[in-house]
Design a protein around this motif. Structure first.
Motif, short mmCIF file in Angstrom:
data_model
loop_
_atom_site.label_atom_id
_atom_site.label_comp_id
_atom_site.label_asym_id
_atom_site.label_seq_id
_atom_site.Cartn_x
_atom_site.Cartn_y
_atom_site.Cartn_z
N THR A 37 -0.49 23.94 -11.08
CA THR A 37 -1.32 22.91 -10.28
C THR A 37 -1.93 22.45 -10.67
O THR A 37 -3.48 23.14 -11.74
CB THR A 37 -1.43 23.45 -8.97
N THR A 38 -2.40 20.89 -11.13
CA THR A 38 -3.85 20.34 -12.30
C THR A 38 -4.97 19.60 -10.54
O THR A 38 -4.36 19.25 -9.92
CB THR A 38 -3.02 19.29 -12.57
N ARG A 39 -5.47 20.15 -10.86
CA ARG A 39 -6.56 19.62 -10.03
C ARG A 39 -7.98 18.90 -10.93
O ARG A 39 -8.45 19.27 -11.52
CB ARG A 39 -7.35 20.80 -9.18
N MET A 40 -7.49 17.52 -9.97
CA MET A 40 -9.15 17.01 -10.74
C MET A 40 -10.11 17.76 -10.34
O MET A 40 -10.75 18.00 -9.33
CB MET A 40 -9.42 15.71 -10.38
N VAL A 41 -11.50 17.66 -11.65
CA VAL A 41 -12.69 17.97 -10.57
C VAL A 41 -12.95 16.48 -11.53
O VAL A 41 -12.79 15.88 -12.50
CB VAL A 41 -13.55 19.09 -11.94
N VAL A 42 -14.72 15.86 -10.69
CA VAL A 42 -15.13 14.72 -11.23
C VAL A 42 -16.35 15.35 -11.94
O VAL A 42 -17.86 16.20 -11.71
CB VAL A 42 -15.32 13.78 -10.25
N LEU A 43 -16.44 15.27 -13.32
CA LEU A 43 -17.35 15.14 -14.01
C LEU A 43 -18.98 14.24 -13.79
O LEU A 43 -19.65 14.40 -13.86
CB LEU A 43 -17.46 15.15 -15.82
N SER A 44 -18.17 12.96 -13.26
CA SER A 44 -19.51 12.28 -13.20
C SER A 44 -19.27 10.80 -12.43
O SER A 44 -17.64 10.33 -11.97
CB SER A 44 -20.32 10.67 -14.19
N ARG A 45 -19.86 10.98 -11.17
CA ARG A 45 -19.75 9.38 -10.03
C ARG A 45 -19.80 8.55 -10.25
O ARG A 45 -19.31 7.19 -9.89
CB ARG A 45 -20.10 9.77 -9.18
#
Length: 126
Positions: A37-45
């Motif tokens: 399962t690929t999950r996105m982490v947001v490095l920067s908004r």
């Protein structure tokens, strides 16, 4: 027995891009034995977030050159004109996963390849 793997990544992260070949190899070797399962982490908004954390464009340029040289990745090593926020590309991958699941991995790959080639990735919420 299936092994469940949560793959945490960000479309604009060069380290995630350099690890992509290992992820693809694991998926190829173990196939249906994996629940990946690929999950996105947001490095920067925002582009300013990286600068506020002390991550200058010079440091980014040096990091890209290091990764490109060490792992032979197809990464443009010229200093980018600005930092890119990753929230919009992350949301695009999540939206694809929800509405066109068969296209999500291809979109993630396309976003990575374009970003690492120095081609603009859309990061404006509008």
């Amino acid at each position: 027995m299936r092994v469940a793997i949560d793959h945490f990544t960000d479309p604009i992260c060069p380290w995630a891009f350099s690890a992509e070949r290992q992820r693809l190899r694991i998926a190829w070797l173990y196939g249906d034995q994996l629940a990946l399962t690929t999950r996105m982490v947001v490095l920067s908004r925002t582009p300013e977030e990286a600068l506020a954390r002390g991550f200058s464009l010079e440091l980014l340029e040096r990091g890209l050159a290091l990764i490109q040289g060490r792992f032979g990745m197809p990464i443009a090593v010229a200093r980018p004109a600005r930092h890119v926020a990753s929230v919009v590309p992350c949301r695009a991958v999540v939206a694809a996963r929800r509405h066109a699941p068969d296209a999500a991995e291809a979109l993630l790959r396309e976003l990575r390849v374009r970003h690492m080639a120095g081609t603009a990735v859309i990061d404006e919420p509008e």
